[in-house]
Write a protein that holds these residues in place. Structure first.
Motif, short mmCIF file in Angstrom:
data_model
loop_
_atom_site.label_atom_id
_atom_site.label_comp_id
_atom_site.label_asym_id
_atom_site.label_seq_id
_atom_site.Cartn_x
_atom_site.Cartn_y
_atom_site.Cartn_z
N VAL A 1 -6.42 -0.36 -2.44
CA VAL A 1 -5.17 -0.70 -1.74
C VAL A 1 -5.42 -1.55 -0.50
O VAL A 1 -4.47 -2.03 0.12
CB VAL A 1 -4.39 0.58 -1.33
N ILE A 2 -6.69 -1.74 -0.14
CA ILE A 2 -7.04 -2.53 1.03
C ILE A 2 -7.65 -3.85 0.58
O ILE A 2 -8.64 -3.87 -0.15
CB ILE A 2 -8.05 -1.78 1.93
N GLY A 3 -7.05 -4.95 1.01
CA GLY A 3 -7.53 -6.27 0.66
C GLY A 3 -7.91 -7.08 1.89
O GLY A 3 -7.92 -6.56 3.01
N GLY B 1 -3.20 7.72 9.72
CA GLY B 1 -1.87 7.18 9.54
C GLY B 1 -1.29 6.40 10.70
O GLY B 1 -0.09 6.14 10.71
N LYS B 2 -2.11 6.00 11.66
CA LYS B 2 -1.61 5.25 12.80
C LYS B 2 -1.79 3.74 12.64
O LYS B 2 -1.29 2.98 13.46
CB LYS B 2 -2.31 5.71 14.09
N PHE B 3 -2.51 3.33 11.62
CA PHE B 3 -2.74 1.90 11.40
C PHE B 3 -1.89 1.43 10.22
O PHE B 3 -2.06 1.90 9.10
CB PHE B 3 -4.23 1.65 11.13
N TRP B 4 -0.97 0.52 10.47
CA TRP B 4 -0.15 -0.07 9.42
C TRP B 4 -0.91 -1.23 8.82
O TRP B 4 -1.38 -2.11 9.53
CB TRP B 4 1.18 -0.55 9.99
N PHE B 5 -1.00 -1.26 7.50
CA PHE B 5 -1.78 -2.30 6.84
C PHE B 5 -0.95 -2.95 5.73
O PHE B 5 -0.08 -2.31 5.13
CB PHE B 5 -3.06 -1.72 6.24
N PRO B 6 -1.19 -4.21 5.42
CA PRO B 6 -0.45 -4.89 4.36
C PRO B 6 -1.00 -4.55 2.98
O PRO B 6 -2.20 -4.50 2.76
CB PRO B 6 -0.66 -6.38 4.69
N ALA B 7 -0.09 -4.28 2.05
CA ALA B 7 -0.43 -4.01 0.66
C ALA B 7 0.81 -4.34 -0.18
O ALA B 7 1.78 -4.91 0.33
CB ALA B 7 -0.87 -2.57 0.45
N GLN B 8 0.77 -3.99 -1.46
CA GLN B 8 1.90 -4.27 -2.34
C GLN B 8 2.37 -2.99 -3.01
O GLN B 8 1.56 -2.11 -3.33
CB GLN B 8 1.53 -5.32 -3.39
N VAL B 9 3.70 -2.91 -3.25
CA VAL B 9 4.33 -1.72 -3.81
C VAL B 9 5.04 -2.09 -5.12
O VAL B 9 5.84 -3.03 -5.15
CB VAL B 9 5.34 -1.11 -2.82
N PHE B 10 4.74 -1.34 -6.18
CA PHE B 10 5.43 -1.52 -7.45
C PHE B 10 6.81 -0.85 -7.38
O PHE B 10 6.96 0.22 -6.77
CB PHE B 10 4.64 -0.88 -8.59
N TYR C 1 6.09 -5.96 -4.65
CA TYR C 1 6.41 -6.69 -3.42
C TYR C 1 5.49 -6.29 -2.28
O TYR C 1 5.02 -5.15 -2.20
CB TYR C 1 7.87 -6.42 -3.02
N ASP C 2 5.29 -7.26 -1.38
CA ASP C 2 4.46 -7.02 -0.19
C ASP C 2 5.20 -6.12 0.78
O ASP C 2 6.43 -6.18 0.90
CB ASP C 2 4.12 -8.34 0.49
N ALA C 3 4.43 -5.30 1.49
CA ALA C 3 5.00 -4.39 2.48
C ALA C 3 3.92 -4.01 3.49
O ALA C 3 2.73 -4.21 3.25
CB ALA C 3 5.58 -3.15 1.81
N GLU C 4 4.37 -3.48 4.61
CA GLU C 4 3.48 -2.86 5.59
C GLU C 4 3.49 -1.36 5.32
O GLU C 4 4.56 -0.75 5.22
CB GLU C 4 3.95 -3.15 7.02
N LEU C 5 2.30 -0.76 5.23
CA LEU C 5 2.21 0.64 4.84
C LEU C 5 1.42 1.44 5.87
O LEU C 5 0.53 0.91 6.54
CB LEU C 5 1.51 0.77 3.48
#
Length: 405
Positions: free
Chosen positions: A146-148, A220-229, A243-247
């Motif tokens: 999930v980390i790119g 859970g304090k670091f928001w990271f970019p990933a994609q959600v189905f 779609y891309d999202a901040e998680l």
């Protein structure tokens, strides 16, 4: 110890008045008081010694059977001093007596929480337990899919935005240092005595390390970019899309909170309780607003599985949608006579929609495809060919229970 025993026994004899033939001398009362204090100290000494040995066994992994070894370890002066101190407290044996290879094997088998606990034992073990090669395995196992590259770039930006990650000003700890306290041993935040210089040092977590990134994600304090189905809890308008999202991670529920970027005039959409199986690292390393340059158009054949960018209008970001390559209308689908791969036109089909739906199929030009579409049907962007069975199976597991209109 013999002195304590002698004084205690001697004072006990003095207390036996019936056995005394003569009155006790004046100094006998002082001896009684002295024996009481010696007895109390002896009891505390024995109890604290036993407690100390128990704690050292827990933190130094003395549950592993160790054999006496005469081999010398190549330790730094600081490590030798710490080893000597541990040897004095544990009766001559400690985990640092293990050969380097054996100690490394033990650390490699520890879970993340075990490495954090071990890192709080001493400076020598801390230097080993925070090393990137130990944490790289844990990062890849739990977070690798999930980390790119985009998430790592944001992490570096996060570090650069902090003037001094390892230092806290007077007052209540803030931000990252407060969240690390959930996992970090309390001894790491307190000054320690340097056995060489006899000075108090403050330990800190290496900021630019895989371990610090892992703990920031885990808490859970670091928001990271990933994609959600199937975003927004499987909203019908987003079925079989990604779609891309901040998680950010919620360790209490083992799920994620997603924050989607605004679409046109629409405000930021949020979704909670997103499970792991609906996440992936971004499929391409570019912004969701940018067109992906397709490099597979000349290789596409009927039956190939693809992902294609699509957006509602020019103000929206792209999402990735699942489809397959179909046959031209002039082709009957017979593999022996099919010449669809020789045509400049490629037919893309989306079987999750009913036949006749305007979303069922589209065509793109094989030679000069860029962005194609209109305001009514949306805009189709870059195409990725799916070559891995794992990617194809994942899309199929998300297939809607009902055919979409």
């Amino acid at each position: 110890m013999l002195l304590y025993f002698f004084i205690t026994c001697f004072s006990f004899i003095l207390f036996l008045k019936p056995l005394s033939l003569k009155p006790l001398p004046p100094w006998a009362s002082e001896i009684r008081l002295l024996s009481f204090w010696f007895s109390k100290d002896l009891f505390l000494f024995s109890y604290l010694g036993s407690l100390r040995d128990t704690l050292l066994k827990v933190f130094c992994i003395n549950t592993i059977p160790l054999k006496t070894s005469n081999k010398k370890m190549s330790l730094s002066s600081s490590a030798r001093a710490e080893k000597s101190a541990l040897d004095d407290e544990t009766g001559g044996m400690s985990v640092l007596d293990l050969p380097e290879l054996a100690l490394e094997c033990v650390l490699e088998r520890l879970p993340p929480a075990g490495l954090c606990s071990m890192a709080g034992v001493c400076t020598s073990l801390r230097e080993r337990c925070v090393s990137d090669h130990l944490w790289e395995k844990h990062m890849k196992h739990k977070w690798g899919w999930v980390i790119g590259p985009a998430a790592y770039r944001k992490w570096q930006w996060h570090l650069a935005s902090r003037n001094d990650l390892g230092s806290c000003k007077h007052g209540k700890p803030k931000g990252f240092m407060r969240l690390l306290s959930i996992f970090w041993p309390s001894s790491w935040s307190t000054p320690k005595v340097d056995p060489i210089n006899n000075s108090r040092q403050r330990s800190s977590l290496p900021a630019n390390s895989i371990m610090s990134c892992y703990l920031a994600l885990e808490t859970g304090k670091f928001w990271f970019p990933a994609q959600v189905f199937n975003r927004e809890n499987g909203h019908v308008g987003f079925m079989l899309s990604c779609y891309d999202a901040e998680l950010n991670y919620d360790p209490r529920t083992d799920t994620f909170q997603a924050r989607y970027p605004p679409h046109g005039r629409r405000a930021i959409a949020t979704e909670s309780g997103v499970p792991w199986e609906r996440l992936r690292a971004p499929s391409v390393d570019n912004s969701p607003q940018d067109l992906h340059i397709s490099d597979c158009l000349h290789d596409l054949l009927p039956g190939d599985h693809i992902e294609i960018q699509w957006r509602r209008n020019k103000e929206f970001p792209y999402g990735w949608w699942y489809g397959v390559v179909g046959h031209l209308e002039s082709c009957d689908g017979n593999g022996n006579y099919c010449r669809c791969h020789n045509s400049d036109t490629v037919v893309l089909e989306f079987h999750q929609y009913t036949p006749g739906s305007r979303w069922r199929s589209t065509t793109v030009n094989r030679k000069d495809h860029r962005e194609e579409g209109n305001e009514a049907d949306g805009f189709y962007g870059g195409i990725r060919k799916l070559c891995k069975n794992e990617e194809i199976s994942r899309w199929k597991r998300l297939w809607p229970t009902e055919v979409l209109e």
